[in-house]
Motif scaffolding. Structure first.
Motif, mmCIF file in Angstrom:
data_model
loop_
_atom_site.group_PDB
_atom_site.id
_atom_site.type_symbol
_atom_site.label_atom_id
_atom_site.label_comp_id
_atom_site.label_asym_id
_atom_site.label_seq_id
_atom_site.Cartn_x
_atom_site.Cartn_y
_atom_site.Cartn_z
ATOM 1 N N ARG A 1 6.580 0.053 -10.328
ATOM 2 C CA ARG A 1 5.927 -1.256 -10.391
ATOM 3 C C ARG A 1 6.735 -2.345 -9.712
ATOM 4 N NH1 ARG A 1 3.984 -1.344 -16.772
ATOM 5 N NH2 ARG A 1 2.503 0.427 -16.632
ATOM 6 N N LEU A 2 8.060 -2.266 -9.799
ATOM 7 C CA LEU A 2 8.896 -3.305 -9.194
ATOM 8 C C LEU A 2 8.715 -3.328 -7.686
ATOM 9 C CD1 LEU A 2 11.026 -5.488 -9.495
ATOM 10 C CD2 LEU A 2 12.784 -3.710 -9.376
ATOM 11 N N HIS A 3 8.659 -2.154 -7.061
ATOM 12 C CA HIS A 3 8.465 -2.089 -5.612
ATOM 13 C C HIS A 3 7.111 -2.681 -5.225
ATOM 14 C CE1 HIS A 3 11.531 0.954 -6.402
ATOM 15 N NE2 HIS A 3 11.907 0.823 -5.140
ATOM 16 N N ALA B 1 4.046 -7.077 -2.938
ATOM 17 C CA ALA B 1 2.854 -7.909 -3.101
ATOM 18 C C ALA B 1 3.226 -9.385 -3.126
ATOM 19 C CB ALA B 1 2.115 -7.516 -4.380
ATOM 20 N N THR B 2 4.352 -9.715 -3.756
ATOM 21 C CA THR B 2 4.820 -11.103 -3.776
ATOM 22 C C THR B 2 5.129 -11.586 -2.366
ATOM 23 O OG1 THR B 2 5.745 -10.810 -5.997
ATOM 24 C CG2 THR B 2 6.598 -12.644 -4.679
ATOM 25 N N GLY B 3 5.739 -10.712 -1.548
ATOM 26 C CA GLY B 3 6.005 -11.078 -0.158
ATOM 27 C C GLY B 3 4.728 -11.365 0.604
ATOM 28 N N ALA B 4 3.698 -10.540 0.396
ATOM 29 C CA ALA B 4 2.413 -10.763 1.070
ATOM 30 C C ALA B 4 1.782 -12.080 0.622
ATOM 31 C CB ALA B 4 1.477 -9.589 0.799
ATOM 32 N N VAL C 1 0.840 -1.208 0.000
ATOM 33 C CA VAL C 1 0.000 0.000 0.000
ATOM 34 C C VAL C 1 0.872 1.253 0.000
ATOM 35 C CG1 VAL C 1 -1.692 1.311 1.329
ATOM 36 C CG2 VAL C 1 -1.936 -1.169 1.113
ATOM 37 N N ALA C 2 1.941 1.240 0.803
ATOM 38 C CA ALA C 2 2.840 2.387 0.848
ATOM 39 C C ALA C 2 3.500 2.630 -0.507
ATOM 40 C CB ALA C 2 3.902 2.176 1.924
ATOM 41 N N ALA C 3 3.905 1.550 -1.177
ATOM 42 C CA ALA C 3 4.527 1.692 -2.495
ATOM 43 C C ALA C 3 3.545 2.276 -3.509
ATOM 44 C CB ALA C 3 5.051 0.342 -2.977
#
Length: 263
Positions: free
Chosen positions: A101-103, A108-111, A78-80
């Motif tokens: 987009r990379l951030h 999102a992948t971590g979540a 969300v911050a990104a």
């Protein structure tokens, strides 16, 4: 295996949190300029939260660890999204690319990875849910944090420092903002005592509370910071922060000699 993946997810959180905590606020392009997470304290708050989350993800029981991992990476996603296009302050003063987009995709992948681990732990077999002892998880998280920060340093060295456009406007005065409980401000005050009186007369100082929001373009900067002014008292050139930046701006002031009227 599921708990090892959680330890790997803890690594970037630990690296990012430590980087924010050990880096001086005036060296970080902190993107949040309003609310409780604004500069200069927001960087410390977020860094502490990231480091605490990394510890929980590393040593807590599986379901709690995975829930914290999902919450942490979802918050970073969300911050990104909210700071897209601004300079990345993810790892302190490292000169990384602007948030994009990379951030968003990485967080999102971590979540999603944390959520997948939660599902495995909730419905998986004993072989999937039984993991190594916490010392092994700590070692894996430490390795992941080290590799993450090594990659950040490598990217930082390959990224040229952003070149600020030179300001050619004539600076006639400087408005300096300091705080009473700021060690850097006291050092700056001592440094300014050594400049010539005519130059010191062009400096106007305002003392602010450490958590006060600075005006105009100074928002988001830490104290000490300063704004150059023209002969009419209007702001000229981008504001600066830090002892070196403020002293350099004071040294740029154009001194106009007083004209005496003859008889």
């Amino acid at each position: 295996m599921a708990l090892i993946l959680l330890a790997i997810l803890a690594g970037p959180l630990a690296a990012a949190g430590l980087a924010k905590l050990v880096t001086a606020p005036d060296r970080v392009a902190w993107p949040i300029r309003r609310g409780p997470l604004r500069a200069p304290h927001g960087q410390r708050v977020v860094g502490t939260a990231e480091l605490a989350a990394a510890v929980v993800v590393t040593v807590a029981p599986g379901l709690l660890a995975s829930a914290v991992a999902v919450a942490a990476y979802a918050a970073l996603t969300v911050a990104a999204l909210a700071t897209r296009g601004q300079l990345c302050a993810c790892f302190g003063a490292a000169r990384l690319a602007a948030v994009g987009r990379l951030h968003v995709a990485a967080n999102a992948t971590g979540a999603l990875a944390g959520a997948a681990v939660a599902v495995v732990l909730a419905v998986g077999s004993a072989a999937a849910t039984d993991g190594p002892a916490w010392p092994v998880r700590v070692a894996v998280a430490t390795l992941a944090a080290t590799l993450t920060y090594a990659a950040v340093l490598l990217a930082d060295r390959r990224s040229p420092a952003p070149a600020a456009a030179p300001c050619t406007a004539t600076v006639r005065a400087v408005h300096v903002y300091v705080a009473d409980d700021c060690p850097s401000c006291r050092s700056l005050k001592h440094l300014l005592r050594q400049v010539e009186p005519a130059r010191l007369d062009t400096v106007r100082t305002t003392v602010v509370a450490r958590d006060a929001e600075l005006p105009g373009d100074l928002r988001g900067l830490g104290v000490p910071c300063a704004q150059g002014l023209d002969a009419a008292g209007r702001p000229v050139c981008p504001p600066v922060s830090g002892i070196g930046g403020v002293k350099g701006l004071v040294d740029r002031v154009t001194i106009v000699a007083a004209v005496r009227s003859g008889t």
